[in-house]
Design an enzyme around this catalytic site. Structure first.
Site, short mmCIF file in Angstrom:
data_model
loop_
_atom_site.label_atom_id
_atom_site.label_comp_id
_atom_site.label_asym_id
_atom_site.label_seq_id
_atom_site.Cartn_x
_atom_site.Cartn_y
_atom_site.Cartn_z
N TYR A 60 0.84 -1.20 0.00
CA TYR A 60 0.00 0.00 0.00
C TYR A 60 0.87 1.25 0.00
O TYR A 60 1.82 1.37 0.77
CB TYR A 60 -0.92 0.04 1.22
CG TYR A 60 -1.60 1.39 1.36
CD1 TYR A 60 -2.62 1.76 0.49
CD2 TYR A 60 -1.18 2.32 2.31
CE1 TYR A 60 -3.22 3.00 0.58
CE2 TYR A 60 -1.78 3.56 2.42
CZ TYR A 60 -2.79 3.90 1.54
OH TYR A 60 -3.38 5.14 1.62
N ASN A 202 1.80 11.34 6.39
CA ASN A 202 0.65 10.62 6.93
C ASN A 202 0.77 10.51 8.44
O ASN A 202 0.94 9.43 9.00
CB ASN A 202 0.60 9.23 6.27
CG ASN A 202 -0.68 8.49 6.53
OD1 ASN A 202 -0.71 7.28 6.51
ND2 ASN A 202 -1.77 9.20 6.77
N GLN A 280 -16.39 38.58 52.32
CA GLN A 280 -16.35 37.63 51.21
C GLN A 280 -16.29 38.40 49.89
O GLN A 280 -17.23 39.15 49.57
CB GLN A 280 -17.57 36.71 51.21
CG GLN A 280 -17.59 35.71 52.34
CD GLN A 280 -18.54 34.56 52.09
OE1 GLN A 280 -18.34 33.47 52.61
NE2 GLN A 280 -19.57 34.76 51.30
N ARG A 286 -12.50 35.35 44.93
CA ARG A 286 -12.60 34.28 45.90
C ARG A 286 -12.45 32.89 45.27
O ARG A 286 -11.87 31.97 45.85
CB ARG A 286 -13.95 34.38 46.63
CG ARG A 286 -14.04 33.46 47.81
CD ARG A 286 -15.34 33.52 48.60
NE ARG A 286 -16.36 34.40 48.17
CZ ARG A 286 -17.67 34.12 48.26
NH1 ARG A 286 -18.06 32.95 48.73
NH2 ARG A 286 -18.58 35.00 47.89
N ASN A 316 0.93 5.31 8.38
CA ASN A 316 0.33 4.04 7.94
C ASN A 316 0.78 3.75 6.51
O ASN A 316 0.79 4.66 5.68
CB ASN A 316 -1.20 4.15 7.98
CG ASN A 316 -1.87 2.92 7.37
OD1 ASN A 316 -1.72 1.83 7.86
ND2 ASN A 316 -2.59 3.12 6.28
N LYS A 390 -10.83 52.99 30.19
CA LYS A 390 -12.18 52.69 29.70
C LYS A 390 -12.15 51.87 28.42
O LYS A 390 -12.80 50.83 28.30
CB LYS A 390 -12.97 53.99 29.47
CG LYS A 390 -14.40 53.77 28.98
CD LYS A 390 -15.07 55.10 28.62
CE LYS A 390 -15.45 55.87 29.86
NZ LYS A 390 -16.64 55.27 30.54
N GLU A 418 -12.76 12.37 1.02
CA GLU A 418 -11.93 11.48 0.20
C GLU A 418 -12.72 10.23 -0.20
O GLU A 418 -12.33 9.11 0.09
CB GLU A 418 -10.66 11.13 0.99
CG GLU A 418 -9.45 10.79 0.13
CD GLU A 418 -9.16 9.29 0.13
OE1 GLU A 418 -8.98 8.73 -0.97
OE2 GLU A 418 -9.11 8.70 1.22
N ASN A 421 -13.60 7.31 2.10
CA ASN A 421 -12.55 6.51 2.74
C ASN A 421 -12.23 7.11 4.10
O ASN A 421 -12.22 6.43 5.12
CB ASN A 421 -11.29 6.48 1.85
CG ASN A 421 -10.16 5.70 2.50
OD1 ASN A 421 -10.33 4.56 2.89
ND2 ASN A 421 -9.00 6.34 2.64
#
Length: 520
Positions: A60, A202, A280, A286, A316, A390, A418, A421
């Site tokens: 391949y 690839n 708080q 916080r 591959n 600002k 593709e 595929n």
């Protein structure tokens, strides 16, 4: 940053993200292993492919077309031309070009993958890739055109082209042809062997390279946001008790606790004479460790995933040298990198959102506990015409909104392509580009907030609401460094130049912050 040049060895130990970034930033040079075990393994893969082609004649990507064209047989007399065709028909990228640093990172990541010895490439190819880095030859790679499986085919075709002396490159920062650059560097254009174009193209090297660079920027931004929070807390007369280590022992996410400890240490010298404005504070102060801490806690996981990909064979087919077998699979699929990119960009955008809220408090007299409107430092008789930060705050809102908009995960937008595929793809490179864009926007937010917190603390000092001694050595050193870049804003002035300088400082990891990396 350490500007001394070191060597990064390919072909023996696994590489770290920092190795790739050092090569990209030209703080390191590549060295191919000369160990017999490495050179023998690489040569064995190339020799096996030669024997397989001679004895069986059907491989391949060597004697077949690519992808959906796998059923198309290539006659022996055309096999040598097939790699050239793969590199050439993928030369269709568009969009902005990757920066020289990004292109060098791509070369380094691809070299790391091919050095694993599963791709059947020659030592000459590895030497040529290393040579591009050594001589500062960087392919001009368009950033658009990859769906992240079958890897980064189109952008990596520009690497293949540079190796064989085609298309344009940067040679020591100047644009020229690849052929000319190779000649000036004393390199010969590579003749691609069977499968070598496929092995170069690839794989997941573009998305991985981008995310290695994103990783170090995210790590620094994580720590910088903690430092900005410390300064915003002082500027807003916040309550340092929110960062008490006992709180974070009760909810012991380690990254969150480290961020809280950073901030607690920054505020440790405020002392008993310091009186917080509120019992708080609002959540953007916080809960800052709880926001920043999510990124801090995920960074080790991101590192593990990226470094696994970086040190993997991801093309591959692969070659089992010991078993003399060709293995057909899908390691070019960039799903892991896509997940890191999609996850990281969301957490970074949350930093932008956090700092945006902190700045909104700092500039607003309803919430800033006595600071002037928009942090203007003008005299009272000129306050009517001065507007301080600002417009900068409006810019922060715009950058934050854009960052948040870009958090849509790219990996869920797979498209069949593709001829069906590639019917399920990762979109990892798009996710990585999104992540880098969000980083840029968040770094801009951080730059603006540095101006704001520096101005706020200067105003508090001028008014005698806090004293220099209450800031401690680390914050004083940091503020002094900021003071060399950031003017006191007594009268309205354009701040674009200051913002751009600060963004450069952030991206260059200019200030030492807490003496450690989040994910080291």
């Amino acid at each position: 940053m350490n500007n001394s040049c070191t060597n990064v060895l390919f072909g023996e130990e696994n590489l770290r993200i920092e190795d790739i970034v050092a090569l990209a930033e030209q703080r390191a040079m590549p060295v191919l292993s000369s160990a017999p075990e490495f050179t023998t393994r690489i040569q064995a893969g190339a020799d096996f492919l030669d024997r397989e082609l001679r004895d069986h004649g059907h491989i391949y990507g060597v004697t077949t077309g690519y992808g959906d064209s796998v059923s198309r047989r290539v006659p022996p007399e055309l096999v040598a031309e097939l790699p050239l065709h793969l590199s050439r028909f993928h030369g269709c990228g568009l969009g902005n070009l990757l920066s020289a640093n990004q292109a060098r990172a791509v070369l380094a990541v691809r070299l790391a993958s091919l050095c694993t010895g599963y791709s059947g490439v020659s030592l000459n190819l590895l030497r040529q890739l290393s040579g591009l880095l050594e001589h500062n030859i960087t392919p001009l790679i368009p950033e658009e055109g990859s769906v992240g499986a079958s890897g980064d085919l189109t952008p990596l075709s520009y690497v293949a082209a540079a190796l064989i002396g085609e298309r344009d490159v940067l040679y020591r920062g100047e644009k020229t042809t690849a052929e000319d650059a190779l000649s000036k560097a004393g390199l010969t254009p590579l003749t691609l062997r069977p499968k070598e174009a496929l092995a170069i193209m690839n794989g997941t090297s573009v998305m991985t390279a981008m995310m290695c660079q994103a990783f170090v920027r995210a790590d620094y931004l994580c720590r910088l946001t903690a430092r900005i929070t410390s300064l915003a807390s002082i500027g807003l007369l916040g309550n340092p008790a929110h960062f008490d280590k006992r709180l974070f022992a009760a909810k012991p996410h380690p990254g969150q606790a480290r961020i809280a400890a950073f901030i607690e240490g920054d505020l440790a010298d405020l002392g008993a004479n310091y009186t917080p404005a509120r019992l708080q504070d609002r959540y953007s102060l916080r809960c800052a460790p709880h926001v920043i801490g999510v990124l801090a806690d995920m960074m080790p996981t991101f590192r593990t995933t990226l470094e696994t990909e970086l040190n993997s064979a991801n093309d591959n087919p692969l070659i089992d040298i010991e078993g003399e077998t060709i293995l057909h699979g899908g390691h070019f699929y960039g799903g892991h990198v896509a997940f890191v990119a999609d996850g990281m960009k969301t957490l970074i955008a949350n930093l932008a959102d956090l700092m945006d809220r902190q700045m909104a408090l700092l500039v607003d007299t309803k919430f800033n506990h006595g600071l002037p409107s928009n942090l203007s430092g003008s005299d009272a008789d000129r306050a009517s015409i001065n507007h301080g930060l600002k417009a900068v705050q409006i810019g922060v809102s715009a950058w934050t909104a854009e960052a948040l908009k870009n958090t849509m995960p790219a990996s869920v937008f797979s498209r069949s392509t593709e001829c069906h595929n590639q019917d399920k793809v990762s979109m990892g490179t798009i996710a990585a580009r999104d992540c880098l864009r969000i980083l840029q926007l968040t770094e801009q937010v951080a730059a603006a907030n540095l101006i704001a917190v520096k101005q706020a603390i200067t105003l508090r000092l001028k008014n005698g609401e806090i004293r220099d001694a209450q800031l401690g050595n680390d914050l004083t050193t940091f503020l002094d460094a900021l003071g060399r870049d950031i003017p006191f804003i007594a009268e309205d002035q354009p701040l674009e130049g200051t913002l751009r300088l600060l963004v450069d400082r952030i991206q260059g990891r200019h200030w030492a912050l807490y003496g450690e990396d989040i994910a080291s």
